[in-house]
Write a protein that holds these residues in place. Structure first.
Motif, PDB file in Angstrom:
ATOM      1  N   LEU A   1       0.745  -1.495   0.009  1.00 47.84           N
ATOM      2  CA  LEU A   1       0.080   0.030  -0.092  1.00 47.84           C
ATOM      3  C   LEU A   1       0.995   1.262  -0.165  1.00 47.84           C
ATOM      4  N   ARG A   2       2.157   1.167   0.447  1.00 46.80           N
ATOM      5  CA  ARG A   2       3.144   2.223   0.248  1.00 46.80           C
ATOM      6  C   ARG A   2       3.499   2.584  -1.045  1.00 46.80           C
ATOM      7  N   TRP A   3       3.219   1.639  -1.940  1.00 48.75           N
ATOM      8  CA  TRP A   3       3.655   1.766  -3.406  1.00 48.75           C
ATOM      9  C   TRP A   3       2.212   2.248  -4.215  1.00 48.75           C
ATOM     10  N   ALA A   4       1.009   1.660  -3.543  1.00 48.28           N
ATOM     11  CA  ALA A   4      -0.050   2.089  -3.919  1.00 48.28           C
ATOM     12  C   ALA A   4      -0.278   3.695  -3.821  1.00 48.28           C
ATOM     13  N   ARG A   5       0.264   4.187  -2.529  1.00 50.32           N
ATOM     14  CA  ARG A   5       0.073   5.728  -2.421  1.00 50.32           C
ATOM     15  C   ARG A   5       0.868   6.501  -3.347  1.00 50.32           C
TER      16      ARG A   5
END
Length: 263
Positions: free
Chosen positions: A209-213
């Protein structure tokens, strides 16, 4: 129609049916309302609402961070607890001994739970932004939609993995809380990774989800971060493979030892 096509259509039908069942089962869920409505509204008011004079790009980054932080909370408390809920209701045995693969049933339910959660969270965030009149950007809506769909898949894969872990312990609530808050701080969602201590800078890179952000924030600003998308897809794939393997081991152990009351 070839056998592969028939099996693919059958798998898609199972996923769709299980997702619909899970969405219906979540109607009126108080925990889902707290996580999907109350939490994002509070976080938006604390971050974006209190700093509306910041640049639109900054406010957009905070908004995406709130969206994904709340999605993580939903993944832990709702998708992660699906198997435990089935165990309590006595339907776990039928789910894992049906003609279709049990992990496919679990995946469909996790997809339904995650998609519904993201829809509720997005509506809550959108209404709060309109009321606060915060200037956010959305220059590439198509790419942002792709990022949200990838986030749903990633959340579902994480939910599957957590469901297997939480099924093995009697302290599901405590484990859920222990998993949730460290990601809030160390996951690179609300707190930028460069603000973390130097020896922890690598940790957010393991959180999809860090990369999704990063992907969503860049898409909102008008650029496409292929690196972020590749990492998001790669980590989601890893989560899914680990979840399938963990599910197989959990069910095999349960059948041999009778520890999960499957008979």
């Amino acid at each position: 129609m070839t056998g592969i096509a028939i099996r693919t259509l059958d798998a898609l039908w199972v996923l769709w049916t299980c997702a619909r069942m899970q969405v219906k089962a979540m109607k009126g869920n108080e925990l889902g309302l707290v996580i999907g409505v109350v939490q994002p509204v509070v976080l938006i008011l604390v971050t974006v609402g209190a700093h509306t004079d910041e640049a639109p790009e900054v406010l957009t980054g905070w908004t995406v961070g709130v969206l994904l932080t709340t999605l993580w909370a939903s993944t832990v408390w709702i998708a992660g607890g699906i198997l435990r809920g089935e165990l309590r209701s006595g339907t776990l045995a039928r789910s894992v001994t049906s003609l279709r693969p049990g992990f496919l049933v679990l995946l469909g339910k996790c997809l339904g739970a995650t998609a519904r959660a993201l829809l509720v969270i997005s509506c809550s965030v959108a209404v709060t932004l309109l009321m606060s009149r915060a200037p956010v950007t959305a220059d590439r809506p198509g790419w942002m939609l792709l990022g949200l769909l990838a986030s749903v898949c990633s959340g579902a894969a994480l939910g599957m993995l957590l469901a297997c872990i939480l099924l093995l312990t009697r302290y599901g609530l405590q484990v859920s809380a222990a998993l949730m808050y460290p990601v809030f701080i160390l996951g690179g969602l609300l707190v930028p990774p460069d603000l973390l201590p130097g020896f922890l800078h690598w940790l957010p890179s393991l959180i999809s989800l860090r990369w999704a952000r990063e992907f969503l924030t860049n898409a909102a600003a008008g650029t496409v971060s292929w690196q972020a998308l590749i990492w998001l897809v790669a980590l989601t794939t890893v989560y899914f493979l680990l979840a399938v393997k963990a599910f197989a081991r959990v069910i095999d152990h349960a059948r041999r030892e009778g520890t999960l009351e499957l008979v």
